[in-house]
Design a protein around this motif. Structure first.
Motif, short mmCIF file in Angstrom:
data_model
loop_
_atom_site.label_atom_id
_atom_site.label_comp_id
_atom_site.label_asym_id
_atom_site.label_seq_id
_atom_site.Cartn_x
_atom_site.Cartn_y
_atom_site.Cartn_z
N LEU A 1 0.80 -1.23 0.00
CA LEU A 1 0.00 0.00 0.00
C LEU A 1 0.83 1.28 0.00
O LEU A 1 0.30 2.36 0.22
CB LEU A 1 -0.94 0.01 1.21
CG LEU A 1 -2.10 -0.99 1.14
CD1 LEU A 1 -2.93 -0.92 2.41
CD2 LEU A 1 -2.97 -0.72 -0.08
N ILE A 2 2.12 1.17 -0.24
CA ILE A 2 2.96 2.37 -0.30
C ILE A 2 3.30 2.65 -1.75
O ILE A 2 3.89 1.81 -2.45
CB ILE A 2 4.26 2.20 0.52
CG1 ILE A 2 3.94 2.01 1.99
CG2 ILE A 2 5.17 3.42 0.33
CD1 ILE A 2 5.15 1.82 2.87
N GLU A 3 2.92 3.84 -2.19
CA GLU A 3 3.28 4.27 -3.53
C GLU A 3 4.68 4.88 -3.45
O GLU A 3 4.89 5.87 -2.76
CB GLU A 3 2.29 5.32 -4.04
CG GLU A 3 2.57 5.79 -5.43
CD GLU A 3 1.62 6.88 -5.88
OE1 GLU A 3 1.99 7.61 -6.81
OE2 GLU A 3 0.53 7.02 -5.29
N PRO A 4 5.66 4.27 -4.12
CA PRO A 4 7.03 4.76 -3.97
C PRO A 4 7.25 6.10 -4.65
O PRO A 4 6.69 6.37 -5.72
CB PRO A 4 7.88 3.67 -4.64
CG PRO A 4 6.95 2.95 -5.55
CD PRO A 4 5.57 3.10 -4.98
N SER A 5 8.05 6.93 -4.02
CA SER A 5 8.47 8.19 -4.63
C SER A 5 9.59 7.89 -5.62
O SER A 5 10.33 6.92 -5.44
CB SER A 5 8.99 9.15 -3.57
OG SER A 5 7.97 9.48 -2.66
N PHE A 6 9.71 8.72 -6.62
CA PHE A 6 10.78 8.52 -7.60
C PHE A 6 12.12 8.92 -7.00
O PHE A 6 12.27 10.02 -6.48
CB PHE A 6 10.52 9.35 -8.86
CG PHE A 6 11.66 9.34 -9.83
CD1 PHE A 6 11.98 8.19 -10.55
CD2 PHE A 6 12.44 10.46 -10.01
CE1 PHE A 6 13.04 8.17 -11.43
CE2 PHE A 6 13.51 10.45 -10.90
CZ PHE A 6 13.81 9.31 -11.61
N VAL A 7 13.07 8.02 -7.04
CA VAL A 7 14.44 8.30 -6.61
C VAL A 7 15.33 7.97 -7.79
O VAL A 7 15.43 6.81 -8.19
CB VAL A 7 14.84 7.44 -5.39
CG1 VAL A 7 16.27 7.76 -4.98
CG2 VAL A 7 13.89 7.68 -4.22
N PRO A 8 15.98 8.97 -8.39
CA PRO A 8 16.83 8.71 -9.54
C PRO A 8 18.07 7.90 -9.15
O PRO A 8 18.40 7.78 -7.97
CB PRO A 8 17.22 10.10 -10.04
CG PRO A 8 16.99 11.01 -8.89
CD PRO A 8 15.95 10.38 -8.02
N CYS A 9 18.76 7.39 -10.15
CA CYS A 9 19.98 6.61 -9.89
C CYS A 9 21.03 7.51 -9.24
O CYS A 9 20.93 8.73 -9.26
CB CYS A 9 20.51 5.99 -11.18
SG CYS A 9 21.08 7.20 -12.38
N GLU A 10 22.05 6.87 -8.68
CA GLU A 10 23.06 7.59 -7.92
C GLU A 10 23.76 8.67 -8.74
O GLU A 10 23.98 9.79 -8.27
CB GLU A 10 24.09 6.60 -7.36
CG GLU A 10 25.07 7.23 -6.40
CD GLU A 10 26.01 6.22 -5.79
OE1 GLU A 10 26.89 6.64 -5.03
OE2 GLU A 10 25.87 5.01 -6.06
N ASP A 11 24.11 8.35 -9.99
CA ASP A 11 24.78 9.33 -10.85
C ASP A 11 23.91 10.57 -11.07
O ASP A 11 24.39 11.70 -11.02
CB ASP A 11 25.13 8.72 -12.21
CG ASP A 11 26.21 7.67 -12.12
OD1 ASP A 11 26.93 7.65 -11.09
OD2 ASP A 11 26.34 6.86 -13.06
N LEU A 12 22.64 10.34 -11.30
CA LEU A 12 21.72 11.46 -11.53
C LEU A 12 21.52 12.27 -10.25
O LEU A 12 21.42 13.50 -10.30
CB LEU A 12 20.38 10.94 -12.05
CG LEU A 12 19.43 11.98 -12.63
CD1 LEU A 12 20.10 12.81 -13.70
CD2 LEU A 12 18.21 11.30 -13.21
#
Length: 194
Positions: free
Chosen positions: A114-125
């Motif tokens: 039930l948790i909608e994940p937040s967008f987390v870009p890749c480490e380089d970005l």
């Protein structure tokens, strides 16, 4: 509700502490809950990592509170399926809330998906974003400082802006340097510089 992640952890992350609640489904279907508190120093984060690995955790969720989630995310990112949750979307019911109850609530929501994940870009970005933000801030500071200098000069009746189009260009800097060294600027100097 259907259990999607039988080995999961919900974490309540703060500046100095992390409260982690592990929900582990046994072979008989019973759910075992274990809660531990960790510090936020690097050695503590590696201790958290070892604890999660020892529990055979597959999924981890935490709130995106300020910047405190970032070091935790950076350490755990390659080892578990990480879910960063928006705090407003996983709010617990009002009442007496504690760090332990928050961590448990996050774990329960994660367990059933039930948790909608937040967008987390890749480490380089993420690193590129941080550099771009820093550059933007530095340019803003530089612009503010130039404006302050120009205002100070105008208030002192030094009208460089009327003589040079850019008082921080080559000719403007030459004029500023002469002002500093001589304390004044001759009309002939201004004509030569511009």
């Amino acid at each position: 509700m259907e259990v999607l992640y039988p080995q999961c952890v919900g974490m309540d992350v703060h500046q100095e502490t992390i409260v982690a609640c592990a929900l582990i489904t046994g072979e008989d279907g019973r759910v075992e809950s274990e809660t531990r508190t960790f510090g936020t120093m690097t050695k503590d984060l590696f201790e958290l990592l070892k604890w999660l690995e020892a529990k055979s955790i597959s999924h981890v969720a935490m709130e995106s509170t300020g910047i405190y989630w970032k070091p935790v995310y950076n350490i755990l990112e390659g080892y578990f399926d990480m879910t960063l949750a928006n705090a407003h979307r996983i709010k617990n019911v009002p009442g007496r809330k504690t760090d332990v109850s928050d961590a448990e609530w996050i774990a329960k929501l994660l367990r059933v998906g039930l948790i909608e994940p937040s967008f987390v870009p890749c480490e380089d970005l993420r690193e590129l974003r941080d550099l771009c933000r820093l550059r933007k801030k530095r340019i803003g500071n530089l612009t503010a400082e130039k404006n302050r200098i120009q205002k100070y000069l105008e208030m002192s009746n030094v009208k460089l802006g009327t003589v040079a189009t850019d008082i921080f260009g080559v000719s403007g800097r030459n004029l500023l340097e002469k002002l500093i060294t001589k304390g004044y600027v001759d009309a002939d100097d201004v004509d030569e510089s511009v």
